[in-house]
Each structure stands twice: as C-alpha cells, then as structure tokens.
Write a protein that holds these residues in place. Structure first.
Motif, short mmCIF file in Angstrom:
data_model
loop_
_atom_site.label_atom_id
_atom_site.label_comp_id
_atom_site.label_asym_id
_atom_site.label_seq_id
_atom_site.Cartn_x
_atom_site.Cartn_y
_atom_site.Cartn_z
N MET A 194 -38.70 -20.85 -57.64
CA MET A 194 -39.31 -19.87 -58.52
C MET A 194 -38.63 -19.96 -59.87
N SER A 195 -39.38 -19.97 -60.94
CA SER A 195 -38.79 -19.99 -62.26
C SER A 195 -38.52 -18.57 -62.71
N ASP A 196 -37.75 -18.45 -63.78
CA ASP A 196 -37.43 -17.14 -64.33
C ASP A 196 -38.73 -16.44 -64.70
N PRO A 197 -38.94 -15.19 -64.26
CA PRO A 197 -40.21 -14.52 -64.52
C PRO A 197 -40.40 -14.12 -65.97
N GLY A 198 -39.37 -14.25 -66.82
CA GLY A 198 -39.51 -13.94 -68.23
C GLY A 198 -39.49 -12.45 -68.49
N PRO A 199 -39.68 -12.05 -69.75
CA PRO A 199 -39.51 -10.66 -70.12
C PRO A 199 -40.69 -9.76 -69.80
N ARG A 200 -41.77 -10.26 -69.28
CA ARG A 200 -42.98 -9.45 -69.11
C ARG A 200 -42.92 -8.47 -67.94
N ARG A 201 -42.29 -8.86 -66.84
CA ARG A 201 -42.25 -7.96 -65.69
C ARG A 201 -41.02 -8.26 -64.84
N ASP A 257 -38.55 -9.67 -53.11
CA ASP A 257 -38.72 -11.01 -52.55
C ASP A 257 -38.62 -12.08 -53.64
N GLU A 258 -39.23 -11.83 -54.79
CA GLU A 258 -39.15 -12.78 -55.90
C GLU A 258 -37.71 -12.90 -56.40
N PHE A 259 -37.01 -11.78 -56.42
CA PHE A 259 -35.62 -11.78 -56.84
C PHE A 259 -34.77 -12.60 -55.87
N ALA A 260 -35.03 -12.44 -54.57
CA ALA A 260 -34.31 -13.23 -53.56
C ALA A 260 -34.58 -14.72 -53.76
N ALA A 261 -35.81 -15.08 -54.09
CA ALA A 261 -36.13 -16.49 -54.36
C ALA A 261 -35.39 -16.98 -55.60
N LEU A 262 -35.26 -16.11 -56.60
CA LEU A 262 -34.51 -16.45 -57.81
C LEU A 262 -33.03 -16.67 -57.47
N ALA A 263 -32.48 -15.84 -56.59
CA ALA A 263 -31.09 -16.00 -56.16
C ALA A 263 -30.92 -17.32 -55.42
N VAL A 294 -21.17 -18.12 -45.76
CA VAL A 294 -21.41 -16.84 -46.44
C VAL A 294 -22.88 -16.48 -46.33
N ILE A 295 -23.14 -15.23 -46.04
CA ILE A 295 -24.51 -14.72 -45.97
C ILE A 295 -24.82 -14.06 -47.31
N PHE A 296 -25.95 -14.40 -47.88
CA PHE A 296 -26.37 -13.82 -49.16
C PHE A 296 -27.46 -12.80 -48.91
N ARG A 297 -27.31 -11.62 -49.53
CA ARG A 297 -28.29 -10.55 -49.38
C ARG A 297 -28.66 -10.02 -50.75
N VAL A 298 -29.92 -9.67 -50.90
CA VAL A 298 -30.41 -9.02 -52.11
C VAL A 298 -30.91 -7.64 -51.72
N LEU A 326 -32.99 -14.19 -66.86
CA LEU A 326 -32.68 -13.54 -65.60
C LEU A 326 -31.99 -14.52 -64.65
N LEU A 327 -32.43 -15.75 -64.64
CA LEU A 327 -31.80 -16.76 -63.79
C LEU A 327 -30.34 -16.95 -64.19
N GLU A 328 -30.04 -16.99 -65.47
CA GLU A 328 -28.65 -17.14 -65.93
C GLU A 328 -27.80 -15.96 -65.47
N LEU A 329 -28.34 -14.76 -65.57
CA LEU A 329 -27.59 -13.57 -65.18
C LEU A 329 -27.37 -13.53 -63.66
N VAL A 330 -28.39 -13.85 -62.89
CA VAL A 330 -28.26 -13.90 -61.43
C VAL A 330 -27.22 -14.94 -61.05
N THR A 331 -27.25 -16.09 -61.70
CA THR A 331 -26.26 -17.14 -61.43
C THR A 331 -24.86 -16.65 -61.74
#
Length: 133
Positions: free
Chosen positions: A1-8, A13-19, A37-41, A104-109
């Motif tokens: 999934m690519s960064d959803p951008g500033p629109r929404r 689930d989309e955030f988990a895919a971004l992670a 390690v288990i990752f949870r959103v 958003l991808l940079e911040l999640v990373t």
C-alpha cells in the motif's frame, strides 16, 4: 500500500498494511534481527498502559515496545512472553497532520524503528543520538 496522502486518514487495516510496508522497507539485516517480535496496530494504547507509564493524554503515545529486550535475555531464563511492538494509529495520524513535513509512511517507519530500537535494548537517548547522526 502506498502512502494515502493528505486527503484522508487510512483505516486501521490500511494503517496496518502501511506498517507492513514500512517494515518491509527496512534493511534485511535490521529486519532479521527483530526475530519473533509481534507487531500490532491499535487506535490508542490501553488505559492501563497509559496509567502505568504516567501518560494522561493518549495522543502522547504513538508507539510502545513490550517485552524483554535482547540485551537482557538469557538462555537460562524461562521463555519470556513474545516481544511486541505497538503502533497507535490515532496519535501517529495526529502527529502526521500537525507536522506536515513528512509522509505518513516516513512517520510510521520512524515510530517502528524507534520501538524496534527498544527491542534491541536501546534507550530513548540512544535512539535519539542515532537519529541525530
């Protein structure tokens, strides 16, 4: 999934895919060291977690590492509970909206790497020093 951008804002689930995308984008050597390690959103940290950390505003916690870090593990100790990295969607989204200088991808990373740093036994000061370089 690519960064959803500033629109929404992405759904949970989309955030988990971004992670997952953020983790996949890390160097292989770094990813392999994370082990099991288990990752949870989640939307926010649980109230009990916030209370334990002395945090009143749930928007102030964007990520958390729970477990025994690698520097304190011993083969003589009983198997610890699985280590977990939590990413908290709403606080991360708020920071992203407020900052406006990162995707958003940079911040999640960034949050993901920070919490994995704790898994490696690094303190907040250690992680800040590494990031400053």
């Amino acid at each position: 999934m690519s960064d959803p951008g500033p629109r929404r804002a992405p759904s949970l689930d989309e955030f988990a895919a971004l992670a997952e995308q953020a983790f996949a984008g890390l160097p292989e050597a770094f990813r392999s060291l994370t082990g099991d390690v288990i990752f949870r959103v989640e939307e926010f940290a649980e109230v009990e977690v916030l209370e334990e950390l002395g945090i009143e505003d749930p928007f102030e916690l964007s990520g958390l590492y729970q477990g025994v870090d690698l520097s304190r593990r011993s083969v003589l100790d009983p198997s610890p509970h699985p280590s977990m990295v939590f990413l908290y969607r709403r606080p991360i989204l708020d920071e992203w909206a407020e900052r406006g200088d990162v995707t958003l991808l940079e911040l999640v990373t960034h949050v993901l790497v920070h919490e994995i740093g704790h898994h490696f036994g690094l303190s907040d000061d250690d992680i800040d020093a590494i990031e400053a370089e």
